[in-house]
Each structure stands twice: as structure tokens, then as C-alpha cells.
Design a protein around this motif. Structure first.
Motif, PDB file in Angstrom:
ATOM      1  N   VAL A   1       1.728  34.138  21.331  1.00 58.18           N
ATOM      2  CA  VAL A   1       1.354  35.432  21.910  1.00 58.18           C
ATOM      3  C   VAL A   1       1.361  35.284  23.420  1.00 58.18           C
ATOM      4  CG1 VAL A   1      -0.375  37.259  22.015  1.00 58.18           C
ATOM      5  CG2 VAL A   1      -0.078  35.941  19.894  1.00 58.18           C
ATOM      6  N   LEU A   2       2.189  36.082  24.090  1.00 53.66           N
ATOM      7  CA  LEU A   2       2.316  36.034  25.547  1.00 53.66           C
ATOM      8  C   LEU A   2       1.605  37.249  26.132  1.00 53.66           C
ATOM      9  CD1 LEU A   2       3.481  35.203  28.300  1.00 53.66           C
ATOM     10  CD2 LEU A   2       5.630  36.314  27.641  1.00 53.66           C
TER      11      LEU A   2
ATOM     12  N   LYS B   1       6.603  25.569  19.778  1.00 56.63           N
ATOM     13  CA  LYS B   1       7.375  26.667  20.375  1.00 56.63           C
ATOM     14  C   LYS B   1       6.712  27.191  21.647  1.00 56.63           C
ATOM     15  CE  LYS B   1       9.607  28.141  16.109  1.00 56.63           C
ATOM     16  NZ  LYS B   1       9.868  29.243  15.159  1.00 56.63           N
ATOM     17  N   MET B   2       5.410  27.225  21.627  1.00 55.61           N
ATOM     18  CA  MET B   2       4.691  27.649  22.834  1.00 55.61           C
ATOM     19  C   MET B   2       4.858  26.622  23.942  1.00 55.61           C
ATOM     20  SD  MET B   2       0.663  28.708  23.006  1.00 55.61           S
ATOM     21  CE  MET B   2      -0.332  28.419  24.457  1.00 55.61           C
TER      22      MET B   2
ATOM     23  N   PHE C   1       8.402  26.930  25.422  1.00 56.39           N
ATOM     24  CA  PHE C   1       8.537  28.075  26.323  1.00 56.39           C
ATOM     25  C   PHE C   1       7.890  27.778  27.676  1.00 56.39           C
ATOM     26  CE2 PHE C   1       6.730  31.996  28.102  1.00 56.39           C
ATOM     27  CZ  PHE C   1       7.896  32.718  28.324  1.00 56.39           C
ATOM     28  N   MET C   2       6.746  27.129  27.660  1.00 61.15           N
ATOM     29  CA  MET C   2       6.081  26.793  28.916  1.00 61.15           C
ATOM     30  C   MET C   2       6.911  25.800  29.728  1.00 61.15           C
ATOM     31  SD  MET C   2       2.015  26.518  28.102  1.00 61.15           S
ATOM     32  CE  MET C   2       1.035  27.977  27.752  1.00 61.15           C
ATOM     33  N   ASN C   3       7.553  24.865  29.064  1.00 58.25           N
ATOM     34  CA  ASN C   3       8.415  23.917  29.781  1.00 58.25           C
ATOM     35  C   ASN C   3       9.594  24.637  30.416  1.00 58.25           C
ATOM     36  OD1 ASN C   3       6.846  21.675  29.099  1.00 58.25           O
ATOM     37  ND2 ASN C   3       7.938  21.339  27.166  1.00 58.25           N
ATOM     38  N   GLU C   4      10.183  25.585  29.698  1.00 59.25           N
ATOM     39  CA  GLU C   4      11.288  26.367  30.253  1.00 59.25           C
ATOM     40  C   GLU C   4      10.825  27.197  31.446  1.00 59.25           C
ATOM     41  OE1 GLU C   4      15.182  27.890  30.601  1.00 59.25           O
ATOM     42  OE2 GLU C   4      14.355  26.149  29.538  1.00 59.25           O
TER      43      GLU C   4
ATOM     44  N   ARG D   1      -7.008  32.055  15.699  1.00 54.18           N
ATOM     45  CA  ARG D   1      -6.202  30.842  15.530  1.00 54.18           C
ATOM     46  C   ARG D   1      -4.708  31.115  15.691  1.00 54.18           C
ATOM     47  NH1 ARG D   1      -9.448  26.819  14.065  1.00 54.18           N
ATOM     48  NH2 ARG D   1     -11.425  27.295  13.015  1.00 54.18           N
ATOM     49  N   LEU D   2      -4.381  32.024  16.567  1.00 54.82           N
ATOM     50  CA  LEU D   2      -2.985  32.273  16.913  1.00 54.82           C
ATOM     51  C   LEU D   2      -2.685  31.565  18.232  1.00 54.82           C
ATOM     52  CD1 LEU D   2      -2.771  36.106  16.123  1.00 54.82           C
ATOM     53  CD2 LEU D   2      -1.869  34.233  14.736  1.00 54.82           C
ATOM     54  N   PRO D   3      -1.517  30.918  18.374  1.00 57.04           N
ATOM     55  CA  PRO D   3      -1.168  30.282  19.654  1.00 57.04           C
ATOM     56  C   PRO D   3      -0.943  31.360  20.712  1.00 57.04           C
ATOM     57  CG  PRO D   3       0.686  30.209  18.131  1.00 57.04           C
ATOM     58  CD  PRO D   3      -0.464  30.754  17.355  1.00 57.04           C
TER      59      PRO D   3
END
Length: 557
Positions: free
Chosen positions: A300-301, A325-326, A329-332, A367-369
Motif C-alpha cells: 500500500v503506497l 515486493k515492497m 519498489f523502495m530500492n527502485e 497486517r498489510l505491507p
């Protein structure tokens, strides 16, 4: 002489002298030396009045009919309406005024504001927002007329500290002119039919919809500040909501292609963001009950306040794993930010607090990323709840740059970082500017837009319907028995300024009239006595007639 006295006596016997003597002071009262004239009328904005989770905040009153004073001439021993520049006000002075029974008018100084001015104004704004007071509090924008009024109040001799003697100070206070402040607004009552709207729409990826992972992009669109009518929330969170609309528009083109990504993307414009993110809370609860939208969520962004700085901070409740996956995305995102890099700030959710720090915490509790991207390093930054957050302080170029980086990183993630398949996307500045104008050029305080058919909600719904599928609106209404939130009417009023003599002048005039009437009373009581004495001392002596002599008889003798 006697005839004139009798005429005067007849006049005194009638009621004309008594009526005349009593009528004179009444005429003086009805026609004072300095008649009150409506010198000016100003539009003023009432401070917040609301309740959240059982606690009440803000100003409970709206009616003012008091003598105006400056902060220098104000006295805690009497009821006054204090005019003060917001950047010259202190927390200590506010506590003294709010503990009394007067009123407060805060003058917002003209822009641009220095950093020191902003800090002082935000400090007093947060102090008032966190308090609960019974006095009416209004805000007024600076103008030449307001400035002239402030100067007159500052130079007033009502309280003359420079007088050479107490007698001179008293004479100055009696002879000085003052101002009466009148705000004839309605009494604040509980606002009815409040509905906090949350708008959602989605882009469906390639494959079976129910089996595809989802990415949620969230931004709240309401604002908050000391006065609802002045809360434009340009950065918080006009910038985040504008970027969300821009992402929806550009990604709709990407998803129109045959090789669209294998992700579902859900866009959520939540209401009640400034009320502990109640819009997101209500939306999550609905999804948990009615759908399987949240069963396979990659992350969730949340977008919040992305127009004040080139630095971007990722606020998380639980740091992601690098291979998640989160984390990918942060690394990108970190790579696309270049030398500035992405700064990750970890803060655990404080379940003991009445309010949450960031919107992603609503999702992390389930408990959602989830994480929040923001230009602000801390959730305690007071600019998130300030009337100073306007379009004048927002840098649209920074919003554009941050939107471009977020879009590029998101598209790369949607195509699993396969550069050969990833399409080139660019942010249209004019489209961003249009979305910003829709949001930041009007006040968006929750109580002002919390109607089901509010024009802003309708416009946002129409925009999302152009680009997304399955667009709908969910509404959150307060419980009638135990409401989570409530608002009160009267957000704007007209302030009238009358030029009058000070109250001490009225006191002196009243005493003078009392003395005068006392003299009249004794005059009426003692005039008959004086008149009787006057008549008694001025009676003529009686005339005694002597008998005439008979001269003929005397001659005969």
C-alpha cells in the motif's frame, strides 16, 4: 410685580418644569457626544469547533459585542475583544485571554512571511487547535483598513501609561475614542447530515482479475487548519492527491495497451484524513466484509505532503525485507532519486495514542505491507495542520519532480523491472497543474466538504471515472448515539466596527445625569417652600381708611 409672581406660580403648579428637567438628560443619553457610526465591516473566519473520539476542541462561541483593545491595552479585569497580529501573539497571552470571558481576533499578517514569523504563527495555531475554550475566536486577513484599526487601538489613550499624573490619565481615558466590535452571528449548532466521502477506482491487470496481486495507492484529499474557511492544505495533502490523480491518468494509458501489467492497481482518495484517517478506516472495514480486494496486496503506497522538499522519506511501521515486493519498489525508488536517495524512517504504531501518525498505519494495523512517501521527515511537522499551507508556499516544480520519480519507479515495478517491456512515461506538467488548481484553490476542511453531493467530491469522482474502472464512492456518517466525530456551524461571519466613547465615559455621563436628577428632585421639592417664603416677605401693608370730618357741622358750632 404681584401679577408676574402669580403667573410664575401658575407655571410651577403645572407638570411642565418637571417634564422638561427630566427630558433633558434623556435627550443627552439618546444623542451622545460621539455617536456610534458603523465605521467598517470585515469578513472574519471562526476558529475550528469539532469533536473527535469524545474529545472537544476549538472555540464554542460566535457572538461578540465588546469594546476593542490591543494586546497592550487589554485588561483581564474586564471583558474586551482583543485584536492582535498572529505573529506577535504568544501562548502565555492566549491562556490569559481564553481563561476570561472576552473575545479574540487574530490578524493574519501579509505575505510573504519570514521563517521566524511562520514558526510563531504555527505555534499559536497548534496551541489553539489543541485547546477547548468558551470565548469566540475569529481570524481576519490583513488589509490597510485593519492595519489602521490596529494602529488606533495601539495609540489609544484609554489606558495611558505615559500620563504625568493619575488625573491626566483619567481625563485622557474619558476623552479618548474607542471601538465597539459586533459580530451578530448565529449560535453554533451541531452540523447535520455529515458524510465523509472516499472515492475508489481501479485498473485491472492482464490475466484473471481475482488471481492478480494488487497495489493500493492512497491519498487523503481534505485539509485542516485553525479556521476551516482558510484551510487550503496545498501541500498537505493537495500535493499527494494531485499526484494520485496524475498517476491514475498516465497509468490508464499504460493499461490500455495489450501488454498491460499483471497487477491490479487500486486508487483511493480518502476523506477524513485529518480526522485520524477515518475515511481509510471505514474503507478497509468495508472491504474486509464485502470483498476480497485485500487478500493479495503487494503493498500500500500512501502519498502525503510531497511539495515542500526534494528529499523523499519513506515512513514505515515495519521495515520491509529486501527481497519483498515492497522492498524492491523502495530500492527502485532509491535508485531513481540519485544522490539524495530514499530515506527510510521506521516508527512503530503507538496503539495507546488517540491518533495515528501516518495514513499507512491504518493498513499496517491490518497486517498489510504499507508505507507513506512524504517530503516531511516527521509526522509532528505542524505545517500539516496549518492555514499557512497555501498555494503560495507550494512549489509545483517540486511536486512535478517527485511525481515523475514515483511514476517511473512504479511503472518499472509493474513490469517486474523488465526494461525491454517497460514503456516510457512522462508527467504532463499542465495536467499536474490542473489537478493542483482543483484541489488547492479552495478550502477543503472536512466539515466544509462533508456532504454527499459536494461539488469537489463530484469533480474528483468525474476525473477518476475518466481513467479508472469500477469507480464508486463510500460514505462515512457519524453514529447518532456515540459519534466518532462532529462539527458545528458558523465558519464565517461579518464583523462590524463602531466608533464609540469608552465605557468609562458612559460611567461618568451616568453619574452626571444622576447628580443632575438629584438636583432636579430637590429643586422640585423645595421650590414651593421658597415660593411661599417669597410671597410671605413681599405682601403689601394693608391700607386703613380714616373717617371723613364733617366740616359743615364744625362751622355751625
Amino acid at each position: 410685580m404681584l401679577g408676574e409672581s402669580e403667573e410664575f406660580s401658575e407655571i410651577l403648579k403645572t407638570g411642565f418644569p418637571m417634564y422638561l428637567l427630566i427630558a433633558i438628560p434623556l435627550l443627552l443619553v439618546m444623542s451622545p457626544v460621539c455617536p456610534a457610526n458603523a465605521a467598517h465591516e470585515f469578513t472574519v473566519y471562526r476558529a475550528q469547533q469539532y469533536s473527535l473520539q469524545g474529545a472537544t476542541y476549538g472555540s464554542k462561541s460566535s457572538i461578540i459585542n465588546l469594546e476593542a483593545r490591543s494586546l497592550k491595552t487589554w485588561s483581564s479585569r474586564s471583558r474586551h475583544c482583543v485584536f492582535v497580529l498572529m505573529d506577535n501573539f504568544t501562548t502565555e497571552a492566549y491562556e490569559q485571554i481564553s481563561s476570561g470571558s472576552g473575545a479574540l481576533v487574530l490578524v493574519v499578517p501579509p505575505t510573504p512571511h519570514t521563517r521566524e514569523q511562520q514558526n510563531r504563527m504555527i505555534e499559536i495555531e497548534q496551541t489553539i487547535l489543541s485547546s477547548d475554550t468558551s470565548i469566540p475566536i475569529y481570524m481576519i486577513n490583513w488589509s490597510t483598513e485593519v492595519n489602521d484599526l490596529m494602529n488606533d487601538l495601539a495609540d489609544s489613550k484609554i489606558i495611558d501609561e505615559n500620563a504625568s499624573s493619575a488625573a491626566k490619565a483619567f481625563i485622557n481615558s474619558v476623552s479618548a475614542n474607542g471601538y465597539q466590535i459586533v459580530v451578530s452571528a448565529n449560535k453554533p449548532v451541531l452540523q447535520q447530515n455529515i458524510a465523509i466521502s472516499t472515492i475508489q477506482g481501479q485498473l485491472i491487470g492482464y490475466g484473471f482479475q481475482d488471481k492478480l496481486p494488487s497495489i493500493l495507492i492512497v491519498a487523503h484529499y481534505d485539509s485542516f487548519g485553525l479556521a476551516p474557511e482558510l484551510s487550503y492544505g496545498a501541500d498537505s495533502n493537495g500535493s499527494g492527491a494531485a499526484i494520485l490523480l496524475l498517476l491514475a491518468k498516465i497509468l490508464s494509458r499504460v493499461y490500455a495497451e495489450k501488454n498491460r501489467p499483471k497487477y491490479n492497481v487500486m486508487f483511493i482518495l480518502s476523506g477524513g484524513g485529518k480526522l485520524n484517517y477515518l475515511g481509510s478506516k471505514n474503507w478497509i472495514e468495508q472491504q474486509m466484509e464485502k470483498s476480497n480486494t485485500l487478500q493479495d496486496v503487494s503493498f500500500v503506497l500512501c502519498l502525503d505532503s510531497l511539495g515542500s522538499d526534494k528529499n523523499i522519506f519513506a515512513h514505515v511501521s515495519k521495515p520491509p525485507k529486501d527481497d519483498s515486493k515492497m522492498g524492491n519498489f523502495m530500492n527502485e525508488l532509491n535508485n531513481n532519486l540519485g544522490e539524495n536517495g530514499l530515506k527510510i524512517i521506521h516508527k512503530k504504531i503507538n496503539l495507546g495514542s488517540d491518533t495515528l501518525a501516518w495514513e499507512h498505519e491504518r493498513y499496517s494495523i491490518r497486517r498489510l505491507p504499507a508505507f507513506t512517501l512524504s517530503s516531511l521527515k516527521s509526522h509532528k511537522n505542524s505545517s500539516r495542520r496549518s492555514i499557512l499551507d497555501t498555494s503560495e508556499t507550494l512549489d509545483s516544480k517540486i511536486v512535478y519532480r517527485n511525481a515523475q520519480i514515483i511514476l517511473k519507479s512504479l511503472v518499472a515495478h509493474l513490469y517486474d523491472y523488465n526494461t525491454s517491456e517497460t514503456p516510457k512515461v512522462n508527467v504532463d506538467f499542465e495536467s499536474l497543474r490542473s489537478s493542483l488548481d482543483l484541489l488547492v484553490l479552495q478550502p477543503r476542511s472536512t466539515q466544509m466538504i462533508a456532504q454527499k453531493n459536494h461539488p469537489l467530491v463530484d469533480n474528483l469522482f468525474s476525473l477518476m471515472s475518466k481513467y479508472l474502472k469500477d469507480v464508486n464512492v463510500s460514505h462515512l456518517t457519524a453514529d447518532k448515539v456515540d459519534p466518532q466525530f462532529s462539527f458545528y456551524t458558523v465558519t464565517k461571519a461579518t464583523l462590524q466596527v463602531y466608533s464609540v466613547k469608552p465605557a468609562v465615559f458612559d460611567l461618568i455621563l451616568t453619574l452626571a445625569i444622576a447628580v443632575y436628577l438629584t438636583m432636579v428632585y430637590f429643586f422640585i421639592q423645595f421650590v414651593p417652600v421658597v415660593y411661599d417664603l417669597y410671597i410671605g416677605t413681599s405682601k403689601p401693608e394693608p391700607v386703613v381708611s380714616l373717617p371723613k370730618k364733617n366740616n359743615r357741622k364744625e362751622k355751625q358750632r
